[in-house]
Scaffold this active site. Structure first.
Site, short mmCIF file in Angstrom:
data_model
loop_
_atom_site.label_atom_id
_atom_site.label_comp_id
_atom_site.label_asym_id
_atom_site.label_seq_id
_atom_site.Cartn_x
_atom_site.Cartn_y
_atom_site.Cartn_z
N LYS A 195 -5.31 -7.63 -4.85
CA LYS A 195 -6.04 -6.50 -4.37
C LYS A 195 -6.00 -5.40 -5.63
CE LYS A 195 -5.29 -6.72 0.41
NZ LYS A 195 -4.74 -6.16 1.62
N ARG A 197 12.42 1.84 1.54
CA ARG A 197 13.62 1.32 0.82
C ARG A 197 13.70 1.78 -0.35
NH1 ARG A 197 13.36 -5.11 0.47
NH2 ARG A 197 11.68 -4.58 -0.93
N ARG A 254 9.16 5.83 -4.22
CA ARG A 254 7.74 5.34 -4.03
C ARG A 254 7.31 6.06 -2.84
NH1 ARG A 254 6.47 -1.09 -3.59
NH2 ARG A 254 4.63 -0.28 -4.05
N MET A 275 2.01 -4.14 11.20
CA MET A 275 0.74 -4.52 10.45
C MET A 275 0.81 -6.36 10.42
SD MET A 275 -0.47 -2.27 7.17
CE MET A 275 -0.51 -0.47 7.70
N TYR A 335 1.45 -9.84 12.15
CA TYR A 335 0.86 -10.60 13.30
C TYR A 335 1.20 -12.04 13.35
CZ TYR A 335 -3.02 -12.42 10.68
OH TYR A 335 -3.55 -12.86 9.40
P1 NDP Z 1 3.80 -4.57 -0.65
O1 NDP Z 1 4.14 -5.72 -1.20
O2 NDP Z 1 2.59 -3.69 -1.51
O3 NDP Z 1 4.55 -3.17 -0.24
C1 NDP Z 1 5.76 -3.82 0.84
C2 NDP Z 1 6.42 -2.45 1.07
O4 NDP Z 1 7.36 -3.01 2.10
C3 NDP Z 1 7.16 -1.65 -0.01
O5 NDP Z 1 7.23 -0.47 0.35
C4 NDP Z 1 8.82 -2.57 0.17
O6 NDP Z 1 9.52 -1.67 -0.19
C5 NDP Z 1 8.81 -2.59 1.50
N1 NDP Z 1 9.51 -3.88 1.86
C6 NDP Z 1 9.26 -5.34 1.44
N2 NDP Z 1 10.18 -6.15 1.93
C7 NDP Z 1 11.03 -5.14 2.83
C8 NDP Z 1 12.11 -5.47 3.89
N3 NDP Z 1 12.67 -6.80 4.18
N4 NDP Z 1 12.77 -4.39 4.54
C9 NDP Z 1 12.20 -3.23 4.40
N5 NDP Z 1 11.09 -2.86 3.60
C10 NDP Z 1 10.64 -3.88 2.89
O7 NDP Z 1 2.93 -4.95 0.58
P2 NDP Z 1 1.68 -4.47 1.41
O8 NDP Z 1 1.65 -3.00 1.56
O9 NDP Z 1 0.49 -4.88 0.70
O10 NDP Z 1 1.69 -5.19 2.90
C11 NDP Z 1 2.49 -4.93 3.73
C12 NDP Z 1 2.48 -5.52 5.22
O11 NDP Z 1 1.35 -5.41 5.79
C13 NDP Z 1 2.25 -7.16 5.02
O12 NDP Z 1 3.09 -7.75 5.86
C14 NDP Z 1 0.75 -7.41 4.95
O13 NDP Z 1 0.64 -8.79 5.37
C15 NDP Z 1 0.50 -6.51 6.02
N6 NDP Z 1 -0.94 -6.04 6.03
C16 NDP Z 1 -1.63 -6.36 6.92
C17 NDP Z 1 -3.12 -6.23 7.19
C18 NDP Z 1 -3.72 -6.75 8.42
O14 NDP Z 1 -4.97 -6.57 8.42
N7 NDP Z 1 -3.21 -6.87 9.66
C19 NDP Z 1 -3.66 -5.65 6.38
C20 NDP Z 1 -2.76 -5.28 4.90
C21 NDP Z 1 -1.58 -5.56 4.95
P3 NDP Z 1 10.09 -1.28 -1.76
O15 NDP Z 1 9.19 -0.34 -2.43
O16 NDP Z 1 11.57 -0.68 -1.39
O17 NDP Z 1 10.19 -2.60 -2.39
#
Ligand code: NDP
Length: 284
Positions: free
Chosen positions: A66, A154, A158, A220, A222
């Protein structure tokens, strides 16, 4: 001749976007072909250019491209600029014209919340995660005037960064950030899990007290079964929803951009839910 569209990602095999857009096309009588395109991690632009040369009219973009899609585009919608990421590209009809980028994830979430009758105005909202998805949904959520919005991550830096960046659109909302392990232990009206933790069946460390009698918990992610986050929240009395509706709503917004007409999302939600139940697999 059919118009050509695609979704690009890595991995991409699991994507339900072709099914969604084919349903929309049938509904609206539009003739299109919608492909899945896998691109190597270092080969996004080459795959996009090749698709354009084949006559591609538009493309959805998913993980992890993206940000690159945003950089590749010549023109950006205001919501893509806010997100610094694009999930929708519109290609020029004539060679040499501008590639346009948009981001429909945020409007997809708020439309899905509206579909489920979840109020945002005047409510206490908590978002878990501070990645691309949170960045994409913050402005549309703030436009719906919550009383409070807390971003918990976490890596708290950020979360603080996003709070600073979106302060100008917070209005009267109390916008704040905190570490994931430091969430205030009082009930929230709406909790949105915008981390991918559910995809690996992980539950972030959450205090039970954040669930009250009227809490809605939204994941988010599913899957065929309720996610671990949804199961945890439901066991404490919350109403729960997964991100399947968000997926369909963001697709409807992309479809509107490309074709100038808005499809009915309700029957497509049902078809998709059935398809996922049949496959029995985690989806995304
Ligand atoms: P990113 O990789 O950009 O961000 C992930 C975030 O989640 C970061 O803030 C990270 O924290 C945190 N994170 C990752 N793993 C863990 C964990 N095990 N425990 C706690 N925090 C965690 O991902 P996106 O923001 O792009 O996507 C997030 C989710 O949203 C995904 O599951 C994606 O599939 C879903 N999504 C769904 C959509 C839909 O249409 N249903 C559309 C867009 C996204 P840190 O900064 O500390 O690493």
């Amino acid at each position: 001749m059919s118009q050509l569209f695609a979704v690009i990602g890595n991995p991409i095999e699991h994507s339900r976007s072709p099914l969604i857009h084919q349903q929309f096309a049938r509904q609206t009588g539009i003739d299109l072909v919608y492909e899945k395109l896998w691109a190597p991690i270092d080969g996004f632009e080459a795959v996009v250019r090749e698709f354009m040369e084949r006559g591609g009219a538009g493309m959805n973009v998913t993980v992890p491209f993206k940000l690159e899609a945003f950089d590749l585009a010549d023109e950006h919608s205001p919501r893509a600029k806010r997100a610094l990421a694009a999930n929708t590209l519109v290609f020029p009809r004539e060679p040499g014209g501008p590639i346009q980028a948009d981001n429909t994830d945020g409007i997809g979430l708020v439309n899905d919340l509206a579909f489920h009758g979840v109020d945002i105005s005047g409510r206490r909202v908590l978002i878990l995660g501070a990645g691309g998805a949170t960045r994409g949904v913050l402005e549309p959520l703030l436009e719906r005037t919550p009383a409070e919005l807390t971003v918990a991550n976490r890596n708290p830096e950020r979360a603080y960064g996003l709070v600073e960046e979106f302060a100008d659109v917070a209005g009267d909302c109390l916008l704040s950030g905190c570490p994931l392990a430091g969430i205030e232990a009082t009930p929230f009206d709406l909790i949105i899990n915008a981390t991918p933790a559910s995809l690996t069946r992980q539950l972030p460390p959450l205090p039970e007290e954040i669930i009250g009698a009227d809490t809605t918990a939204y994941d988010m992610a599913y899957s065929a079964e309720p996610t671990v986050f949804m199961a945890w929240a439901a066991a404490r009395g919350a109403s729960t929803h997964d991100g399947l509706g968000m997926l369909v709503e963001q697709a409807a917004e992309s479809f509107s951009l490309w074709h100038g007409c808005r499809p009915d999302t309700a029957p497509v939600r049902l078809t998709l839910r059935e398809a996922i139940a049949r496959s029995g697999q985690d989806q995304g």
